[in-house]
Design an enzyme around this catalytic site. Sequence first.
Site, PDB file in Angstrom:
ATOM      1  N   PHE A 162       0.866  -1.180   0.000  1.00 22.52           N
ATOM      2  CA  PHE A 162       0.000   0.000   0.000  1.00 22.52           C
ATOM      3  C   PHE A 162       0.896   1.221   0.000  1.00 22.52           C
ATOM      4  CE2 PHE A 162      -2.295   3.575   1.666  1.00 22.52           C
ATOM      5  CZ  PHE A 162      -3.472   3.524   0.928  1.00 22.52           C
ATOM      6  N   LYS A 209       2.656  11.461   6.763  1.00 22.79           N
ATOM      7  CA  LYS A 209       1.792  11.267   7.929  1.00 22.79           C
ATOM      8  C   LYS A 209       2.293  12.010   9.161  1.00 22.79           C
ATOM      9  CE  LYS A 209      -0.425   7.022   6.319  1.00 22.79           C
ATOM     10  NZ  LYS A 209      -1.650   7.692   5.845  1.00 22.79           N
ATOM     11  N   ASP A 241       9.539   3.030   1.787  1.00 19.24           N
ATOM     12  CA  ASP A 241       8.341   3.805   2.094  1.00 19.24           C
ATOM     13  C   ASP A 241       8.092   3.715   3.595  1.00 19.24           C
ATOM     14  OD1 ASP A 241       5.801   4.785   2.560  1.00 19.24           O
ATOM     15  OD2 ASP A 241       4.881   3.829   0.830  1.00 19.24           O
TER      16      ASP A 241
END
Length: 405
Positions: free
Chosen positions: A147, A261, A232
């Site tokens: 993801f 984030k 990531d």
Amino acid sequence: MTAPARPRTSEQLIRAEEPVLAHNYHPLPVVVARAEGSWVEDVEGNRYLDMLAGYSALNFGHRHPALVEAAHRQLDRLTLTSRAFHNDRLAEFAERLAELTGMDMVLPMNTGAEAVESGIKVARKWAYDVKGVPEGRATIVVAAENFHGRTTTIVGFSTDETARAGFGPFTPGFKVVPYNDLAALEAAVDDTTAAVLLEPIQGEAGVIVPDDGYLAGVRELTRRAGCLFVADEIQSGLGRTGRTLAVEHEGVVPDVLLLGKALGGGIVPVSAVVARREVLGVLRPGEHGSTFGGNPLAAAVGTAVVELLETGGFQRRAAELGVLLREGLTDLIGRGVTGFRARGLWAGVDVDPALGTGREISERLMREGVLVKDTHGSTIRLAPPLTITAEELRSALGALEKVLG
């Protein structure tokens, strides 16, 4: 005179969203109006312990005083210039983020998906300019069950049909191999490979922690093959796993880090590509950009986030409380929990399907005053703020035990 409108209830607000909001989410039926620390409060005044923390965007809890102060201070001075001009906050942000991560250069963006898209562009440019891959032939190897975001390029190399179906045609140039499988990865890498793009821990897949040695093996493989290792760390980074970066658990230094984030402190969207100079140095003016990327407000908040992490206190706290989380989940094995994977304050918990789906378990926990999020099947994710107390964490584990009983 018209009487002031009466405040709407949670039920009324949820119903009001239905005709005017795109149905791309299926939230739990709780309407948050206020929050502080590890707690949120709905419009009726009911309090809930937040055990999701915005998918790690709220690593420092809701409205951390240092981050709110940094935002307020900057709001009174300057919020946006675009990158047509310099601003007085960007240099310090880039300097301190590079130093925190042990890298050389920073490309500031806004969302996690933008960081991933930017990383893909940088890797391809590097492949053509530095590695010498023929134009238009660069490939990137990714992992199944990944993801990395929701843009069309990214969902094109997803293996989640819910994310992919109906959004093609997709961008070519990606090879998908099983996660945690070095042999498959080695077989996929060739002279056209620009980069291997991986999550050090797969979040959306259910907090999948790879075998010891996997990330070190990826690092060695990419080094031998002369391609980039792009990590990531948008969910796994910035203290979540008990280290600043999840790759540090294996002493690995990738060529490129993707951050987001928590970098915005739960206040503004902030993301970044952080890399070695010879990689990010391939970009020239006009080849990439973002109107809001590196804006003064984002840079001020991002700098305050880096300052919190420079002490190492949040990383230690995640590591220490992570032991309590693992112990609590271990006690639930065979008592409704069939398995779990955890690192630091992050866990994917597999619930016995006979007891309900992940969504149903999440709804039951909500009624007990604890907010979590399901993922595939009967798996729920736990990612509390790193500011959570031991008592609060035990309370959440007790609520989980209760709904599984």
